[in-house]
Scaffold this motif. Structure first.
Motif, PDB file in Angstrom:
ATOM      1  N   ALA A 236      -9.079   2.864  -6.860  1.00 40.32           N
ATOM      2  CA  ALA A 236     -10.530   3.098  -7.313  1.00 40.32           C
ATOM      3  C   ALA A 236     -10.580   1.193  -7.561  1.00 40.32           C
ATOM      4  O   ALA A 236     -12.199   1.501  -7.529  1.00 40.32           O
ATOM      5  CB  ALA A 236     -10.056   3.752  -8.286  1.00 40.32           C
ATOM      6  N   ILE A 237     -10.797   0.765  -8.100  1.00 45.57           N
ATOM      7  CA  ILE A 237     -11.477  -0.070  -8.446  1.00 45.57           C
ATOM      8  C   ILE A 237     -12.077  -1.011  -6.632  1.00 45.57           C
ATOM      9  O   ILE A 237     -13.203  -1.579  -6.382  1.00 45.57           O
ATOM     10  CB  ILE A 237     -10.607  -1.891  -8.458  1.00 45.57           C
ATOM     11  N   ASN A 238     -11.124  -0.666  -5.303  1.00 50.56           N
ATOM     12  CA  ASN A 238     -11.309  -1.271  -4.270  1.00 50.56           C
ATOM     13  C   ASN A 238     -12.923  -0.593  -3.687  1.00 50.56           C
ATOM     14  O   ASN A 238     -13.925  -0.847  -3.453  1.00 50.56           O
ATOM     15  CB  ASN A 238     -10.470  -1.316  -3.177  1.00 50.56           C
ATOM     16  N   THR A 239     -12.989   1.101  -3.854  1.00 50.80           N
ATOM     17  CA  THR A 239     -13.709   2.335  -3.379  1.00 50.80           C
ATOM     18  C   THR A 239     -14.891   1.555  -4.579  1.00 50.80           C
ATOM     19  O   THR A 239     -15.824   1.401  -3.789  1.00 50.80           O
ATOM     20  CB  THR A 239     -13.070   3.492  -4.380  1.00 50.80           C
ATOM     21  N   CYS A 240     -15.292   1.160  -5.782  1.00 45.81           N
ATOM     22  CA  CYS A 240     -15.874   1.476  -6.796  1.00 45.81           C
ATOM     23  C   CYS A 240     -17.040   0.061  -6.334  1.00 45.81           C
ATOM     24  O   CYS A 240     -17.823   0.071  -6.656  1.00 45.81           O
ATOM     25  CB  CYS A 240     -15.768   1.284  -8.319  1.00 45.81           C
ATOM     26  N   VAL A 241     -16.176  -1.013  -6.828  1.00 41.44           N
ATOM     27  CA  VAL A 241     -16.649  -2.221  -6.681  1.00 41.44           C
ATOM     28  C   VAL A 241     -17.214  -2.502  -5.516  1.00 41.44           C
ATOM     29  O   VAL A 241     -18.666  -2.629  -5.226  1.00 41.44           O
ATOM     30  CB  VAL A 241     -16.026  -3.453  -6.743  1.00 41.44           C
ATOM     31  N   ALA A 242     -16.715  -2.340  -4.703  1.00 34.53           N
ATOM     32  CA  ALA A 242     -17.841  -2.302  -2.958  1.00 34.53           C
ATOM     33  C   ALA A 242     -18.943  -1.513  -2.768  1.00 34.53           C
ATOM     34  O   ALA A 242     -20.660  -1.761  -2.549  1.00 34.53           O
ATOM     35  CB  ALA A 242     -16.733  -1.823  -1.936  1.00 34.53           C
ATOM     36  N   GLN A 243     -18.881  -0.196  -3.490  1.00 33.91           N
ATOM     37  CA  GLN A 243     -19.968   0.767  -3.204  1.00 33.91           C
ATOM     38  C   GLN A 243     -20.967   0.236  -4.233  1.00 33.91           C
ATOM     39  O   GLN A 243     -22.005   0.682  -3.798  1.00 33.91           O
ATOM     40  CB  GLN A 243     -20.037   2.317  -3.953  1.00 33.91           C
ATOM     41  N   LEU A 244     -20.700   0.079  -5.498  1.00 36.25           N
ATOM     42  CA  LEU A 244     -21.307  -0.641  -6.288  1.00 36.25           C
ATOM     43  C   LEU A 244     -22.252  -1.098  -6.622  1.00 36.25           C
ATOM     44  O   LEU A 244     -23.171  -2.114  -6.033  1.00 36.25           O
ATOM     45  CB  LEU A 244     -20.923  -0.877  -7.871  1.00 36.25           C
ATOM     46  N   VAL A 245     -22.088  -2.885  -5.119  1.00 35.74           N
ATOM     47  CA  VAL A 245     -22.759  -3.537  -4.885  1.00 35.74           C
ATOM     48  C   VAL A 245     -23.881  -3.504  -3.919  1.00 35.74           C
ATOM     49  O   VAL A 245     -25.092  -3.821  -3.937  1.00 35.74           O
ATOM     50  CB  VAL A 245     -21.581  -4.798  -4.390  1.00 35.74           C
ATOM     51  N   ILE A 246     -23.172  -2.120  -3.342  1.00 40.06           N
ATOM     52  CA  ILE A 246     -24.154  -1.507  -2.004  1.00 40.06           C
ATOM     53  C   ILE A 246     -25.586  -1.316  -2.465  1.00 40.06           C
ATOM     54  O   ILE A 246     -26.831  -2.201  -2.611  1.00 40.06           O
ATOM     55  CB  ILE A 246     -23.741  -1.177  -1.261  1.00 40.06           C
ATOM     56  N   PHE A 247     -24.887  -0.320  -3.536  1.00 41.67           N
ATOM     57  CA  PHE A 247     -26.134   0.451  -4.335  1.00 41.67           C
ATOM     58  C   PHE A 247     -27.176  -0.491  -4.863  1.00 41.67           C
ATOM     59  O   PHE A 247     -28.333  -0.639  -5.283  1.00 41.67           O
ATOM     60  CB  PHE A 247     -25.089   1.252  -5.302  1.00 41.67           C
ATOM     61  N   LEU A 248     -26.409  -1.724  -5.859  1.00 39.74           N
ATOM     62  CA  LEU A 248     -27.111  -2.551  -6.533  1.00 39.74           C
ATOM     63  C   LEU A 248     -28.685  -3.219  -6.067  1.00 39.74           C
ATOM     64  O   LEU A 248     -28.965  -3.242  -6.241  1.00 39.74           O
ATOM     65  CB  LEU A 248     -26.740  -3.042  -7.353  1.00 39.74           C
ATOM     66  N   MET A 249     -27.533  -3.536  -4.672  1.00 38.95           N
ATOM     67  CA  MET A 249     -28.339  -4.682  -4.000  1.00 38.95           C
ATOM     68  C   MET A 249     -30.072  -3.967  -3.533  1.00 38.95           C
ATOM     69  O   MET A 249     -30.720  -3.972  -3.627  1.00 38.95           O
ATOM     70  CB  MET A 249     -28.232  -5.280  -3.097  1.00 38.95           C
ATOM     71  N   PHE A 250     -29.467  -2.546  -3.162  1.00 34.66           N
ATOM     72  CA  PHE A 250     -30.483  -2.037  -2.321  1.00 34.66           C
ATOM     73  C   PHE A 250     -31.435  -1.695  -3.123  1.00 34.66           C
ATOM     74  O   PHE A 250     -32.775  -1.400  -2.861  1.00 34.66           O
ATOM     75  CB  PHE A 250     -29.316  -0.237  -2.035  1.00 34.66           C
ATOM     76  N   GLU A 251     -30.956  -1.411  -4.557  1.00 41.16           N
ATOM     77  CA  GLU A 251     -31.864  -0.494  -5.781  1.00 41.16           C
ATOM     78  C   GLU A 251     -32.828  -2.060  -6.385  1.00 41.16           C
ATOM     79  O   GLU A 251     -33.998  -1.578  -6.188  1.00 41.16           O
ATOM     80  CB  GLU A 251     -31.308  -0.515  -6.979  1.00 41.16           C
ATOM     81  N   ILE A 252     -32.218  -2.666  -6.466  1.00 36.17           N
ATOM     82  CA  ILE A 252     -33.137  -3.860  -6.902  1.00 36.17           C
ATOM     83  C   ILE A 252     -34.152  -4.395  -5.613  1.00 36.17           C
ATOM     84  O   ILE A 252     -35.343  -4.038  -6.239  1.00 36.17           O
ATOM     85  CB  ILE A 252     -32.377  -5.508  -6.609  1.00 36.17           C
TER      86      ILE A 252
END
Length: 311
Positions: A236-252
């Motif tokens: 779960a940690i590997n899945t969430c952290v990786a995807q959240l990093v991409i999502f937050l960078m894109f959103e910014i």
């Protein structure tokens, strides 16, 4: 009052970068490296998923949309910008501008909807592992992928259809690439409908994507807190952290770029760079994050690489 007349010429001019003397070729070479790296990585990931039978699973069928989308995004933005920089030309044609804008907006929505679909898949896999194969059937996966691209196409097609209802009084694009806000600024008449639907499309895309991801990650987090299985927590940690990093960078970068069109005191070069990052960050980061972070994809890639070396 500005004197406007209807423009019938198809030729448009793009707003160029203000590049210091001597920096043109270093910037061009750096851009070529980024382009080749992003295009190669996404094409490799795309072909690997298509050609590897063992990767024909629900998560990888959904993931397939990501490198395909990124490949389109980086190809329809960066080569034209780099060509304009090195040749010091900044012309385009209205039909090509519409095509570029349409595909780039499809790309933006595709990123958000695909990330949402992947988050939902991980929610099912981590929170309901025993029911995963029952719920994520081939038909269900095809429905999810069809919804990702169908909703995206509906929003963007309607948005750009409104462009055909406007006459043009200007021929200057206030950006280094074509997008809906820049195209709207060339219109003669009242563009309030275009602006409202543009904001509506952006808001609905964000609401749908963010809602699904927040729901999925909250459920995953709760599962991690109540489970005693270390392998589930690690997955779960590997899945969430990786995807959240991409999502937050894109959103910014997306939010900054959208807001920059609403304010006149934003530095022009900063606005252009942030706009380009929308089409550079995911194509460069996604193959690394999702390719190297996936044990199966990494295993098959290394197997092919070793086979090529031995030959």
């Amino acid at each position: 009052m500005e004197n406007l007349s209807i423009v019938v010429s198809f030729e448009l001019t793009l707003d160029p970068f203000s590049i210091p003397p001597g920096a043109k070729y270093p910037i061009f070479l750096f851009g070529i490296f980024i382009y080749m790296f992003g295009a190669f990585c996404n094409l490799t990931l795309l072909l690997l998923i298509i050609l590897t039978q063992s990767l024909h699973k629900p998560i990888y069928f959904i993931l397939l949309s990501l490198p395909l989308n990124d490949f389109v995004g980086i190809n329809f933005m960066l080569p034209k910008v780099l060509s304009d920089i090195v040749t010091e030309t900044n012309n385009t044609y209205y039909p090509l501008c519409l095509l570029q804008g349409f595909l780039l907006h499809m790309y933006g929505g595709g990123v958000l909807f695909t990330l949402a679909a992947m988050a939902f898949d991980r929610y099912i896999a981590i929170c309901m592992p025993l029911r995963y194969n029952t719920l994520m059937t081939p038909r269900a996966v095809m429905t999810i992928v069809a919804l990702v691209w169908g909703v995206d196409f509906l929003f963007i097609c309607t948005l750009f259809s409104l462009q055909g209802m406007q006459s043009r009084c200007r021929s200057h694009i206030v950006s280094v690439f074509c997008d809906n806000p820049s195209l709207v600024k060339m219109a003669c008449g009242n563009t309030i409908v275009n602006n409202i639907f543009g904001l509506f499309t952006t808001a609905m895309t964000q609401i749908i994507s963010v809602s699904i991801q927040v729901f999925s990650y909250v459920k995953i987090l709760i599962t991690c807190l109540v489970t005693s299985r270390s392998d589930t927590k690690s997955k779960a940690i590997n899945t969430c952290v990786a995807q959240l990093v991409i999502f937050l960078m894109f959103e910014i970068v997306v939010i900054f770029y959208i807001l920059s069109h609403r304010f006149s005191n934003i530095n022009a070069n900063l606005q252009k760079v942030m706009g380009m990052l929308i089409f550079l960050v995911p194509p460069v980061m996604n193959p690394i994050v999702y390719g190297l972070n996936s044990h199966e994809i990494r295993k098959h890639f290394l197997k092919i690489f070793h086979r090529k070396i031995s030959v």
